[in-house]
Design a protein around this motif. Structure first.
Motif, PDB file in Angstrom:
ATOM      1  N   THR A 159       0.747  -0.998   0.140  1.00  0.00           N
ATOM      2  CA  THR A 159      -0.026   0.128   0.092  1.00  0.00           C
ATOM      3  C   THR A 159       0.783   1.240   0.053  1.00  0.00           C
ATOM      4  O   THR A 159       2.020   1.139   0.253  1.00  0.00           O
ATOM      5  CB  THR A 159      -0.929   0.108   1.261  1.00  0.00           C
TER       6      THR A 159
ATOM      7  N   ARG B 295       0.704   5.816  -0.943  1.00  0.00           N
ATOM      8  CA  ARG B 295       0.037   7.028  -1.503  1.00  0.00           C
ATOM      9  C   ARG B 295       0.455   7.561  -2.797  1.00  0.00           C
ATOM     10  O   ARG B 295      -0.202   8.050  -3.550  1.00  0.00           O
ATOM     11  CB  ARG B 295       0.251   8.312  -0.498  1.00  0.00           C
ATOM     12  N   ASN B 296       1.661   7.066  -3.262  1.00  0.00           N
ATOM     13  CA  ASN B 296       2.305   7.761  -4.544  1.00  0.00           C
ATOM     14  C   ASN B 296       2.128   6.743  -5.559  1.00  0.00           C
ATOM     15  O   ASN B 296       2.628   5.651  -5.585  1.00  0.00           O
ATOM     16  CB  ASN B 296       3.893   7.749  -4.170  1.00  0.00           C
ATOM     17  N   GLN B 297       1.287   6.994  -6.589  1.00  0.00           N
ATOM     18  CA  GLN B 297       0.816   5.783  -7.624  1.00  0.00           C
ATOM     19  C   GLN B 297       1.965   5.453  -8.288  1.00  0.00           C
ATOM     20  O   GLN B 297       2.085   4.043  -8.544  1.00  0.00           O
ATOM     21  CB  GLN B 297      -0.324   6.528  -8.426  1.00  0.00           C
TER      22      GLN B 297
ATOM     23  N   SER C 116      -3.805   1.495  -3.412  1.00  0.00           N
ATOM     24  CA  SER C 116      -3.621   3.010  -3.347  1.00  0.00           C
ATOM     25  C   SER C 116      -4.298   3.673  -1.947  1.00  0.00           C
ATOM     26  O   SER C 116      -5.590   3.425  -1.454  1.00  0.00           O
ATOM     27  CB  SER C 116      -4.192   3.832  -4.431  1.00  0.00           C
ATOM     28  N   LEU C 117      -3.670   4.224  -1.186  1.00  0.00           N
ATOM     29  CA  LEU C 117      -4.123   4.690   0.079  1.00  0.00           C
ATOM     30  C   LEU C 117      -5.038   6.036  -0.078  1.00  0.00           C
ATOM     31  O   LEU C 117      -5.589   6.705   0.724  1.00  0.00           O
ATOM     32  CB  LEU C 117      -3.057   5.317   1.116  1.00  0.00           C
ATOM     33  N   LYS C 118      -4.966   6.500  -1.397  1.00  0.00           N
ATOM     34  CA  LYS C 118      -5.574   8.018  -1.795  1.00  0.00           C
ATOM     35  C   LYS C 118      -7.041   7.555  -2.120  1.00  0.00           C
ATOM     36  O   LYS C 118      -7.824   8.606  -2.194  1.00  0.00           O
ATOM     37  CB  LYS C 118      -4.934   8.470  -2.963  1.00  0.00           C
ATOM     38  N   GLN C 119      -7.456   6.547  -2.411  1.00  0.00           N
ATOM     39  CA  GLN C 119      -9.000   5.979  -2.759  1.00  0.00           C
ATOM     40  C   GLN C 119      -9.780   6.231  -1.580  1.00  0.00           C
ATOM     41  O   GLN C 119      -9.183   6.368  -0.425  1.00  0.00           O
ATOM     42  CB  GLN C 119      -8.946   4.656  -3.325  1.00  0.00           C
TER      43      GLN C 119
ATOM     44  N   PRO D  72      -4.823   4.442   8.041  1.00  0.00           N
ATOM     45  CA  PRO D  72      -4.715   3.179   7.322  1.00  0.00           C
ATOM     46  C   PRO D  72      -4.461   2.001   7.992  1.00  0.00           C
ATOM     47  O   PRO D  72      -5.124   0.866   7.789  1.00  0.00           O
ATOM     48  CB  PRO D  72      -3.487   3.609   6.541  1.00  0.00           C
TER      49      PRO D  72
END
Length: 231
Positions: A159, A161-163, A179-182, A211
């Motif tokens: 996991t 944040r940076n895709q 992704s942790l941004k979803q 998270p």
């Protein structure tokens, strides 16, 4: 000699003259320093702010705890310092030396140990990883997380944040990336589906916080943990 020195009440080390270190016993050796990676722990220890450190005196304290050095015969090694390392010379422990291959440059050799130890300690000694364990690495896009992906290897869920960094992990050994941004709902649904198909055995967490709450929510099942998991 020149060195990076922490002085009382100063936030940053100062490049200045400092007395050369002296060998105190037969277990120590004087070396010439080639590269040192400065970590938060090093700065905290040298400044006297860490619980295990002694506040620097008037003449200051050297920063850095390990690095790449040259022995008297020119052999290039990674060594653990008796005192500070970010200086022209340092004293290191004879039994804490690793000879370095020619293919590994000084900067990389100095930077890798902290990340490797940070990843390996959790996987090997805390989680007691086995060959077919499925490992979830939360926060895998940092340096230590990227190393952990390569060490875990068998089946890795990463996991971050940076895709772009997440996608890069696929070439380093990650089998799944999340992704942790979803949204929380999408994150937990994706993780739950992966956990159902390939039950997770180990979680290595470099982020904690929210998270971690989401991960625990997925892993706990309906009111209880569905299988033993090392976190």
């Amino acid at each position: 000699m020149k060195a990076a020195v922490m002085f009382p009440n100063e936030e940053r080390p100062r490049y200045t003259d400092f007395p050369e270190p002296l060998i105190q016993n037969d277990d120590e050796v004087l070396v010439r320093v080639k590269a040192v990676a400065i970590k938060h722990l090093d700065k905290s220890m040298a400044s006297g702010k860490h619980y295990a450190s002694v506040a620097p005196k008037g003449h200051g304290a050297l920063i850095g705890g390990d690095g790449v050095c040259l022995l008297a015969d020119g052999t290039r090694v990674y060594g653990m310092g008796v005192s500070g390392m970010l200086a022209e010379k340092a004293v290191i422990h004879k039994d804490r030396i690793v000879r370095l291959p020619e293919s590994l440059d000084n900067a990389t050799a100095a930077a890798l140990p902290n990340a490797v130890i940070g990843a390996a300690m959790g996987l090997k000694f805390k989680a007691n990883i086995h060959a077919e364990d499925v490992v979830l690495i939360n926060g895998a896009t940092g340096v230590t997380g990227r190393v952990a992906v390569q060490l875990a290897k068998y089946y890795v869920i990463a996991t971050g944040r940076n895709q772009q960094s997440l996608e890069d992990l696929l070439s380093l050994g990650a089998d799944e990336i999340i992704s942790l941004k979803q949204t929380d709902e999408k994150f937990t649904a994706q993780l739950a589906a992966i956990h159902h198909a390939t039950p997770i055995d180990i979680v290595i967490d470099y982020l904690w916080g929210h998270p971690a709450e989401l991960i625990l929510e997925v892993l706990k099942g309906r009111g209880m943990f569905t299988r033993p998991i090392s976190y």
